[in-house]
Motif scaffolding. Sequence first.
Motif, PDB file in Angstrom:
ATOM      1  N   LEU A 230       1.006  -1.054   0.059  1.00 42.20           N
ATOM      2  CA  LEU A 230      -0.100   0.163   0.146  1.00 42.20           C
ATOM      3  C   LEU A 230       1.037   1.204   0.083  1.00 42.20           C
ATOM      4  N   ALA A 231       0.787   2.074  -1.061  1.00 42.80           N
ATOM      5  CA  ALA A 231       1.581   3.181  -1.262  1.00 42.80           C
ATOM      6  C   ALA A 231       0.717   4.492  -1.430  1.00 42.80           C
ATOM      7  N   TYR A 232       1.092   5.824  -0.588  1.00 37.14           N
ATOM      8  CA  TYR A 232       0.400   6.998  -0.950  1.00 37.14           C
ATOM      9  C   TYR A 232       1.525   8.032  -1.456  1.00 37.14           C
ATOM     10  N   LEU A 233       1.159   8.611  -2.540  1.00 36.45           N
ATOM     11  CA  LEU A 233       1.872   9.668  -3.214  1.00 36.45           C
ATOM     12  C   LEU A 233       1.856  10.922  -2.053  1.00 36.45           C
ATOM     13  N   LEU A 234       2.945  11.140  -1.538  1.00 35.90           N
ATOM     14  CA  LEU A 234       2.986  12.353  -0.616  1.00 35.90           C
ATOM     15  C   LEU A 234       3.206  13.506  -1.362  1.00 35.90           C
ATOM     16  N   GLY A 240       5.389   7.353  -0.016  1.00 35.00           N
ATOM     17  CA  GLY A 240       5.644   6.305   1.313  1.00 35.00           C
ATOM     18  C   GLY A 240       4.701   5.214   1.129  1.00 35.00           C
ATOM     19  N   GLY A 241       5.095   4.190   1.995  1.00 38.81           N
ATOM     20  CA  GLY A 241       3.966   3.151   2.041  1.00 38.81           C
ATOM     21  C   GLY A 241       4.522   1.776   2.831  1.00 38.81           C
ATOM     22  N   VAL A 242       3.910   0.858   2.944  1.00 40.02           N
ATOM     23  CA  VAL A 242       4.142  -0.446   3.680  1.00 40.02           C
ATOM     24  C   VAL A 242       3.627  -1.674   2.876  1.00 40.02           C
ATOM     25  N   PHE A 263       8.442   2.118   3.919  1.00 34.60           N
ATOM     26  CA  PHE A 263       9.429   2.677   3.133  1.00 34.60           C
ATOM     27  C   PHE A 263       8.993   3.977   2.692  1.00 34.60           C
ATOM     28  N   LEU A 264      10.101   4.761   2.074  1.00 36.50           N
ATOM     29  CA  LEU A 264       9.927   6.099   1.319  1.00 36.50           C
ATOM     30  C   LEU A 264      10.796   5.981  -0.051  1.00 36.50           C
ATOM     31  N   THR A 275      15.342   4.493  -2.599  1.00 43.19           N
ATOM     32  CA  THR A 275      14.380   3.970  -1.718  1.00 43.19           C
ATOM     33  C   THR A 275      14.761   3.529  -0.274  1.00 43.19           C
ATOM     34  N   LEU A 276      14.413   4.076   0.768  1.00 42.16           N
ATOM     35  CA  LEU A 276      14.903   3.923   2.198  1.00 42.16           C
ATOM     36  C   LEU A 276      13.834   3.164   2.903  1.00 42.16           C
ATOM     37  N   ALA A 277      13.962   2.095   3.662  1.00 42.03           N
ATOM     38  CA  ALA A 277      12.840   1.488   4.328  1.00 42.03           C
ATOM     39  C   ALA A 277      13.242   0.648   5.568  1.00 42.03           C
TER      40      ALA A 277
END
Length: 303
Positions: A230-234, A240-242, A263-264, A275-277
């Motif tokens: 699941l990701a959200y376009l900040l 960002g997402g999980v 993650f971001l 990508t950083l998680a």
Amino acid sequence: MLNTRTTLNLGPALMAACMLASAGTQARDLPMPDRGRLLATGGVKQIEGAGGGGLTPWATITGYGSEDSYGVNAHITQVSTQDYRLRTAGIAIGIADRLEMSLSTQQFTGSQAPLDKLELNQDTLGIKLRIAGDLVSDQDSWQPQVAVGAMFKRNLAVKGLEALGITSVKQLGAMDEHGIDYYVSATRLDLDHSLLLNVTLRMTKANQMGLLGFGGDKGNQYKLQPEISLAYLLTRKLVGGVEYRSKPRNLGVDKEKAYYDAFLAWFPNKQFSLTLAYVNLGDITIFNPKTQRGWYLSLQVGN
């Protein structure tokens, strides 16, 4: 770098390799990549080399090439926990926003006794085909983009445990040193709400993605494992997402548990992403029986 001594003794894998070479030849006849797709719609590189999230493949096709073009990229990834380190590097090509092929190598090493000298290596050849839907143009319907794929994996010799007489994952209980994962992914992007949802169903025998071989003393049958992102376009450039990835439990020496991450992903342009998680990999082996948590960092460059 990929181990040149590796031979994938699998008919389907050899066929896929030929297709990859053919794709490269065809790509030379195509115009320069047009980068015609929206920023971030190619996803990042999944830890086994496929396009998607960090832990799980998506139905997206790597790169930004439109249906009249192609895209090529390379990635390097490192995951570091209390006791282990996983490094991944690979290349991938997406053709006509329809077909994706990837090649990657993984190196897994230990840092704490009794596995401080452990080294596991695995090469993966991936292929993915979009069979339905379009991530962007299907905004007026509930139709997701759907793709099917396979990952042909070959585990190399176990290093660092020679003093215990262990040089193969079979001596740890695995039934095979090579195997194939099959999956179907459905990805839905809702631009109005800046949300992306992906569901992947994977048929696999792999132990810890194949790093500990395939099948084992607790089972040698294909098991269906769900994976969710699941990701959200900040912003237009920051996502960002999980993620969640279910795992089989085939080995007595490995109390394998599901993977999770938060993650971001940063997309400053279509040639670069970072990508950083923060990841939770569960238990890895009974020799270091504690939950492995740490950081995931991945760099992708291409077009």
